[in-house]
Design a protein around this motif. Structure first.
Motif: not given
Ligand SMILES: C[S@@+](CC[C@H](N)C(=O)[O-])C[C@H]1O[C@@H](n2cnc3c(N)ncnc32)[C@H](O)[C@@H]1O
Length: 622
Positions: A97, A119, A123, A376, A381
């Motif tokens: 990733y 992410p 991803a 992800y 995040n």
């Protein structure tokens, strides 16, 4: 499109109300935030590819899929920091990733090899090069926080300074179509299990092959071979063909008996596009909305960016599906002090711990376990901690809606480690009604909160002990934020150094032998041009500054590695470049994430959710 779909459901319901004699204005319809959703996460149309991403509405070529792009996290020299792990044991799922740091302008953060975890959108989306429809821009260093400084802001260094990696529709995409990004040909070429997957041109070539086949079965102007004979020939040459490793033959679906018939009516590209489309009803039933969240600067001054509700989210809404990448041993994120003598500046265990990779702050863990689960997917995040204002909570995902395998909760960490793909997922659920625009907060847990409070105290002491170092520091970010001031040349610098020793001057390679930017300069849109055309940065020296038609223009020497011999640099003189061609970067191991007093702590998974089978550490740490 989903908008039409939503509107039509609504009008049916409204019709019913009106029929029942109830005025539509007085009775609000129960709101369904999912009907407005533009991006979905749901099982991919590519067999065996796990989760995928789908369009919930039509997108036009050039449309941004999100207003503010995702976070991007550098993983620095991990091969040399974690060398104690033998290569056979080195199962680092993130390798699947991560992106190349040079093209994302982040390689200067390390001495050896920087991997870039991106992410967000890219991803979670799969890659199908023949029909890829989403392009990802380069991330941008996070200039919005140029006013934060290491001498006064304890939060600095606790989050990645890179983000806003935008995704853009590369062509028109209709509602229900799966999004495909490009992982690049190299990704497929270096994975044996992908050796028959068609690359960029292979669908086209397979189409030509099919047309040749049609010519072959055309006996003469009037006569075509009987259908069953043609079919048999097709079976022999294409369907049952075991030419090992042919990407062109791999472009056909060998298990589809009707493909031959279908291809008479449409090209392979159109067929694959059609096959990668699902109905919105199917997507809603099997998926989770992927754009309930949007990003922006957090309301918490020390937290960097945060996630915000992009629409009203009633209590119990699944705010996001959170697929997870596991790291079985958190020790793999340890970073060691660098050798001071060797030119290579390699990390050395015997010199002691430097800290942990910044990735640690984005991963979930538990005090009784070495396991880390790193999320992800779009925007997940960016969610910050707030114990008192938390409006979402974690739970394990519904296995129907993605790639979560609950049986893994009963397996040991060693067994988890044998999984080569991500097979665990959380869901974030709204604890109460959340208004559009509200910041989303999760309670990271008591241990996190305590660690943060302790950090504030220790940080204060550390800054007082090193007052001068901290006060005199200027980051590349601060220099880049100043877009007006005239830059100093190499000659100015000889007279007296004007730039701090921790920064380096680099130039955007896209300006090398390329005048395209001039049109954009005339329209004042160089920044837009750069957003989509960014390439790597090259070492560079500023030779001359002139004012041309009221604008400062720079003559520079860009230093490009010789393609035939890495140790040599080729000098290129470029004249009259705009300020945007020049970027300051921090030298390796000097940016805020490397501060020895930067905050590091994983987000804590609530104890009641954390499986017994993963508790491999007897006493809690600290
Ligand atoms: C998962 S990231 C959240 C996104 C991050 N704010 C960013 O800009 O990339 C977690 C990190 O954000 C910062 N953070 C989150 N909540 C915070 C809070 N309440 N106070 C200070 N910093 C916080 C900390 O550095 C933490 O380790």
């Amino acid at each position: 499109s989903s908008i039409e779909y939503a509107a039509s459901t609504r009008s049916l319901a409204q019709d019913a109300l009106i029929e029942a004699g109830i005025s539509e204005e007085t009775v609000p319809l129960p709101s369904n935030p999912n009907s407005e959703c533009g991006i979905w996460l749901a099982p991919s149309t590519i067999p065996g590819a796990g989760l995928g991403m789908y369009a919930g509405r039509d997108f036009r070529k050039g449309d941004l899929l999100q207003e503010y792009g995702d976070v991007v996290i550098p993983i620095i020299d991990i091969e040399s920091h974690a060398r104690e792990y033998s290569p056979e044991k080195w199962n680092f799922l993130w390798d699947e990733y991560t992106w190349d740091a040079e093209s994302l302008q982040m390689d200067h953060e390390g001495y050896g090899h920087v991997n870039v975890a991106s992410p967000g959108f890219g991803a979670a989306a799969n890659s199908f090069l023949g029909i890829f429809n989403v392009e990802e821009y380069s991330p941008v260093p996070y200039d919005e926080t140029a006013s934060l400084h290491r001498s006064k802001d304890p939060g600095l260094g606790g989050f990645s300074m890179y983000g806003n990696r935008l995704s853009v529709a590369k062509r028109d995409i209709s509602a229900g179509q799966e999004f495909f990004v490009s992982y690049g040909e190299n990704w497929f070429e270096t994975r044996p299990q992908m050796k028959t997957v068609p690359l960029f041109k292979d669908l086209k070539k397979a189409n030509q092959l099919f047309r040749s086949f049609r010519k072959l079965i055309q006996v003469d102007k009037q006569q075509v071979l009987p259908e069953d004979v043609a079919k048999e020939l097709w079976d022999v040459f294409i369907r049952n063909n075991k030419f090992d490793g042919s990407r062109i033959l791999g472009a056909f679906h060998h298990d589809d008996p009707d493909e031959l018939e279908t291809l008479k009516k449409m090209s392979l590209q159109s067929l694959r596009r059609l096959q990668s489309t699902r109905s919105l009803e199917w997507i809603e039933e099997h998926g989770t909305c992927g754009d309930h969240l949007k990003a922006g600067p957090s309301e918490l001054a020390q937290a960097g960016r945060g996630a915000f509700a992009s629409r009203f989210l009633p209590a119990d809404t699944v705010v996001a599906h959170v697929p997870l990448i596991h790291i079985s041993d958190r020790g793999r994120l340890n970073m060691y002090q660098l050798e001071t003598r060797s030119k290579q500046r390699r990390p050395s265990r015997s010199k002691g711990l430097l800290g942990q990779q910044i990735l640690m702050n984005y991963c979930y863990g538990h005090g009784e376990s070495t396991l880390l689960l790193c999320p992800y997917g779009p925007m997940v995040n960016y969610i910050n901690h707030n114990a008192t204002k938390a409006n979402v909570k974690l739970r394990w995902a519904d296995p129907q809606r993605g790639n979560h395998m609950p049986e893994l909760l009963e397996r040991s960490i060693e067994e988890l480690d044998t999984n080569a793909t991500a097979k665990l997922a959380f869901e974030l659920v709204a604890l109460r009604d959340i208004q559009s625009g509200e910041e989303i907060y999760l309670d990271y847990g008591e241990e996190w909160e305590q660690a943060w409070q302790e950090h504030l105290v220790k940080w204060q002491q550390h800054v007082e002990d090193h007052r001068d170092d901290f006060a005199n520091y200027t980051s590349a970010r601060q220099l880049n934020a100043d877009k007006r001031s005239r830059l100093y040349t190499e000659f100015d610098q000889i007279e007296s150094p004007r730039y701090p020793a921790n920064v380096e001057v680099k130039c955007e390679k896209v300006f090398l032998d390329n005048d395209d930017w001039e049109v954009f300069a005339a329209n004042n849109t160089i920044d837009d041009y750069l957003r989509s055309h960014r390439d790597e940065l090259l070492p560079c020296e500023i030779m001359r500054v002139e004012r041309i038609e009221g604008q400062l223009r720079y003559t520079v020497v860009m230093k490009e590695p010789d393609p035939d011999d890495d140790s040599l640099l080729i000098n290129h003189l470029e004249e009259h470049l705009p300020r945007q061609a020049i970027r300051f970067v921090d030298k390796p191991y000097t940016s805020d994430i490397f501060l020895t007093n930067a905050f590091r702590h994983d987000i804590r998974i609530p104890d009641e959710m954390f499986p017994q089978a993963w508790r491999n550490v007897i006493q809690t740490e600290q």
